[in-house]
Scaffold this motif. Structure first.
Motif, PDB file in Angstrom:
ATOM      1  N   ASN A   1       7.350   9.157  -7.636  1.00  0.00           N
ATOM      2  CA  ASN A   1       8.550   8.842  -6.873  1.00  0.00           C
ATOM      3  C   ASN A   1       9.131   7.511  -7.351  1.00  0.00           C
ATOM      4  O   ASN A   1       8.790   7.043  -8.435  1.00  0.00           O
ATOM      5  CB  ASN A   1       8.231   8.823  -5.370  1.00  0.00           C
ATOM      6  CG  ASN A   1       7.088   7.867  -5.032  1.00  0.00           C
ATOM      7  OD1 ASN A   1       6.900   6.835  -5.680  1.00  0.00           O
ATOM      8  ND2 ASN A   1       6.319   8.213  -4.007  1.00  0.00           N
ATOM      9  N   ASP A   2       9.976   6.895  -6.556  1.00  0.00           N
ATOM     10  CA  ASP A   2      10.671   5.676  -6.983  1.00  0.00           C
ATOM     11  C   ASP A   2       9.846   4.407  -6.862  1.00  0.00           C
ATOM     12  O   ASP A   2      10.271   3.355  -7.363  1.00  0.00           O
ATOM     13  CB  ASP A   2      11.958   5.505  -6.166  1.00  0.00           C
ATOM     14  CG  ASP A   2      13.018   6.539  -6.522  1.00  0.00           C
ATOM     15  OD1 ASP A   2      12.957   7.074  -7.647  1.00  0.00           O
ATOM     16  OD2 ASP A   2      13.890   6.804  -5.681  1.00  0.00           O
ATOM     17  N   SER A   3       8.709   4.462  -6.204  1.00  0.00           N
ATOM     18  CA  SER A   3       7.921   3.251  -6.006  1.00  0.00           C
ATOM     19  C   SER A   3       7.407   2.682  -7.324  1.00  0.00           C
ATOM     20  O   SER A   3       6.967   3.424  -8.212  1.00  0.00           O
ATOM     21  CB  SER A   3       6.730   3.540  -5.080  1.00  0.00           C
ATOM     22  OG  SER A   3       7.160   3.726  -3.752  1.00  0.00           O
TER      23      SER A   3
ATOM     24  N   SER B   1       2.116  -1.533   1.016  1.00  0.00           N
ATOM     25  CA  SER B   1       2.689  -0.195   0.900  1.00  0.00           C
ATOM     26  C   SER B   1       3.485   0.140   2.154  1.00  0.00           C
ATOM     27  O   SER B   1       3.030  -0.120   3.272  1.00  0.00           O
ATOM     28  CB  SER B   1       1.581   0.848   0.705  1.00  0.00           C
ATOM     29  OG  SER B   1       2.114   2.160   0.751  1.00  0.00           O
TER      30      SER B   1
ATOM     31  N   GLY C   1       5.346   5.200   1.661  1.00  0.00           N
ATOM     32  CA  GLY C   1       6.264   6.171   1.077  1.00  0.00           C
ATOM     33  C   GLY C   1       7.580   6.299   1.801  1.00  0.00           C
ATOM     34  O   GLY C   1       8.536   6.848   1.245  1.00  0.00           O
TER      35      GLY C   1
ATOM     36  N   ASN D   1      10.883   5.055   0.050  1.00  0.00           N
ATOM     37  CA  ASN D   1      11.382   5.612  -1.208  1.00  0.00           C
ATOM     38  C   ASN D   1      12.872   5.950  -1.112  1.00  0.00           C
ATOM     39  O   ASN D   1      13.589   5.914  -2.109  1.00  0.00           O
ATOM     40  CB  ASN D   1      10.566   6.846  -1.614  1.00  0.00           C
ATOM     41  CG  ASN D   1       9.237   6.462  -2.234  1.00  0.00           C
ATOM     42  OD1 ASN D   1       9.172   5.624  -3.119  1.00  0.00           O
ATOM     43  ND2 ASN D   1       8.160   7.059  -1.745  1.00  0.00           N
ATOM     44  N   TRP D   2      13.338   6.264   0.083  1.00  0.00           N
ATOM     45  CA  TRP D   2      14.773   6.546   0.255  1.00  0.00           C
ATOM     46  C   TRP D   2      15.602   5.271   0.256  1.00  0.00           C
ATOM     47  O   TRP D   2      16.819   5.312   0.238  1.00  0.00           O
ATOM     48  CB  TRP D   2      15.011   7.347   1.529  1.00  0.00           C
ATOM     49  CG  TRP D   2      14.466   6.733   2.771  1.00  0.00           C
ATOM     50  CD1 TRP D   2      13.161   6.495   3.064  1.00  0.00           C
ATOM     51  CD2 TRP D   2      15.203   6.299   3.903  1.00  0.00           C
ATOM     52  NE1 TRP D   2      13.035   5.922   4.298  1.00  0.00           N
ATOM     53  CE2 TRP D   2      14.273   5.792   4.838  1.00  0.00           C
ATOM     54  CE3 TRP D   2      16.554   6.293   4.230  1.00  0.00           C
ATOM     55  CZ2 TRP D   2      14.649   5.277   6.070  1.00  0.00           C
ATOM     56  CZ3 TRP D   2      16.920   5.783   5.472  1.00  0.00           C
ATOM     57  CH2 TRP D   2      15.991   5.286   6.372  1.00  0.00           C
TER      58      TRP D   2
ATOM     59  N   GLY E   1      12.213   2.583  -2.915  1.00  0.00           N
ATOM     60  CA  GLY E   1      10.789   2.534  -3.192  1.00  0.00           C
ATOM     61  C   GLY E   1      10.219   1.131  -3.115  1.00  0.00           C
ATOM     62  O   GLY E   1      10.926   0.129  -3.162  1.00  0.00           O
ATOM     63  N   ASP E   2       8.905   1.040  -2.976  1.00  0.00           N
ATOM     64  CA  ASP E   2       8.227  -0.257  -3.003  1.00  0.00           C
ATOM     65  C   ASP E   2       8.347  -0.842  -4.404  1.00  0.00           C
ATOM     66  O   ASP E   2       8.036  -0.174  -5.389  1.00  0.00           O
ATOM     67  CB  ASP E   2       6.753  -0.088  -2.633  1.00  0.00           C
ATOM     68  CG  ASP E   2       6.567   0.417  -1.208  1.00  0.00           C
ATOM     69  OD1 ASP E   2       7.423   0.121  -0.365  1.00  0.00           O
ATOM     70  OD2 ASP E   2       5.570   1.108  -0.957  1.00  0.00           O
TER      71      ASP E   2
ATOM     72  N   GLN F   1       0.174   6.160  -0.132  1.00  0.00           N
ATOM     73  CA  GLN F   1       1.215   7.161   0.095  1.00  0.00           C
ATOM     74  C   GLN F   1       0.656   8.586   0.093  1.00  0.00           C
ATOM     75  O   GLN F   1       1.356   9.520   0.458  1.00  0.00           O
ATOM     76  CB  GLN F   1       2.301   7.037  -0.978  1.00  0.00           C
ATOM     77  CG  GLN F   1       3.017   5.704  -0.989  1.00  0.00           C
ATOM     78  CD  GLN F   1       4.171   5.657  -1.964  1.00  0.00           C
ATOM     79  OE1 GLN F   1       4.715   6.694  -2.347  1.00  0.00           O
ATOM     80  NE2 GLN F   1       4.562   4.470  -2.377  1.00  0.00           N
TER      81      GLN F   1
END
Length: 379
Positions: free
Chosen positions: A91-93, A164, A167, A170-171, A174-175, A200
């Motif tokens: 994902n974007d993290s 963290s 998760g 992420n919208w 992300g972290d 996550q």
């Protein structure tokens, strides 16, 4: 995805709008006394999100500091490895980077009664209950510690390089990667990313030790696989890892000794005296270790000097169940998706049932396949 011009402004408005909705949700979930805390949590996290930009944008800067360029490029490889080889979320993290201009992402406050290793817990929307409370300003953390001290508890405040959001952010982008840990040596940087991504995957809303020990097991197994094909980084990592393990032995011994003291039938005054002796002995053993085996390495000096009961208690949450999780990984045939599925199943159980199954080695899934290769020895 890269944003420029109107696209970048639109992305910023989307972040702000989503944050507003999240703030409204939090206000509905908490009472007035909690709103201030949730407000600083939301604004603090948003400051991280807004400060971050994609790693490839940083790498495109011709005047970027060479050491930062090297470390950011390394995170790209680590991030790909985490998803492709360890089954961690893709994902974007940790695909964006921010320089916070400070030494910690947040400051955590933990606390125990004077004569107990039982962490005080706080409960939150989204993440459930945990044995710590995080603040984006150290002054706020120290104020909370003072309040807990006035209640007769023993608090401990420590800076955290990363955390963290489980998760949910992420919208929001992300972290992010942060300056607070980006310059870590390769093995330590890998541990950080694998640990935070593991949060996550599975999370028990009422069990800090379960959550942190699971993430530590993932980081240990994951970094062993990463370093297995990188001999130079492995050699660099070995000394630090051995010394960290030696310190953990001292801490575990101290916790066991304190537990014995606290559970005894001695008077409170006798327990206080015995507790003080445990810490004297722990620090003395550390000085002997440092002198006889480390050549005077002082990297843990300040931390050891500040230890108290709460500090020992939170440290135990990161390590106490790690052997159980590693055995569970082996029973699942070293298959990451099956391992994660079993951990999620356990996380959904009531706390006592969860702990009992993890300790007893109950396997609820199908028989372990025999065609898996052996995992490298974990840290």
């Amino acid at each position: 995805m890269h944003h420029s011009g109107p696209d970048r402004r639109r992305a910023a408005w989307q972040v702000a709008w989503r944050a507003t909705l999240l703030g409204v949700a939090l206000s509905l979930l908490g009472g007035c006394a909690q709103l201030g805390y949730y407000g600083q949590s939301l604004s603090g996290h948003l400051s991280l999100v807004r400060a971050a930009k994609p790693v490839d944008e940083w790498l495109a800067q011709p005047d970027l500091d060479p050491s930062l360029r090297r470390q950011l490029a390394l995170t790209v490889s680590l991030r790909e490895f985490a998803s492709a080889q360890l089954g961690l979320p893709d994902n974007d993290s940790y695909r964006r980077y921010a320089d916070l201009k400070r030494g910690a992402a947040v400051w955590n406050v933990v606390a125990t009664p004077e004569l107990s290793l039982q962490l005080r817990t706080w409960c939150y929307p989204i993440m459930g209950c945990a044995g710590y409370r995080g603040y984006f300003k150290p002054e706020a953390a120290q104020a909370m510690a003072a309040e807990l001290r006035s209640q007769g508890l023993e608090p401990y405040v420590y800076g955290v390089p990363a955390y963290s959001s489980l998760g949910w952010s992420n919208w929001l982008g992300g972290d992010p990667l942060l300056n607070t840990f980006i310059q870590y040596p390769e093995g330590q940087l890998a541990r950080m990313l694998f640990h935070e991504l593991a949060h996550q995957v599975a999370y028990a809303s009422d069990d800090t030790t379960f959550n942190e020990s699971f993430a530590t097991a993932v980081e240990q197994l994951g970094v062993a696989r990463w370093l297995a094909t990188r001999p130079d980084a492995l050699k660099e990592d070995e000394q630090a890892r051995v010394r960290q393990d030696q310190v953990q032995v001292l801490l575990r011994t101290g916790r066991e000794q304190l537990q014995s003291v606290f559970q005894s039938t001695a008077s409170d005054d006798e327990k206080r005296a015995a507790k003080a002796e445990v810490f004297v002995r722990l620090r003395r053993d550390y000085e002997v270790l440092k002198r006889d085996q480390w050549g005077g390495d002082t990297r843990y000096d300040r931390w050891i000097a500040g230890l108290n009961t709460a500090a020992l208690a939170i440290q135990g949450s990161y390590t106490d169940l790690v052997p159980d999780f590693i055995r569970l990984f082996e029973r699942q045939g070293q298959d990451w998706p099956r391992f994660y599925a079993e951990v999620r199943r356990l996380a959904a159980l009531p706390r006592e049932a969860r702990r009992a199954e993890l300790a007893q080695g109950v396997v609820a899934t199908s028989e372990v396949r025999s065609d898996r290769v052996d995992a490298p020895t974990p840290n």
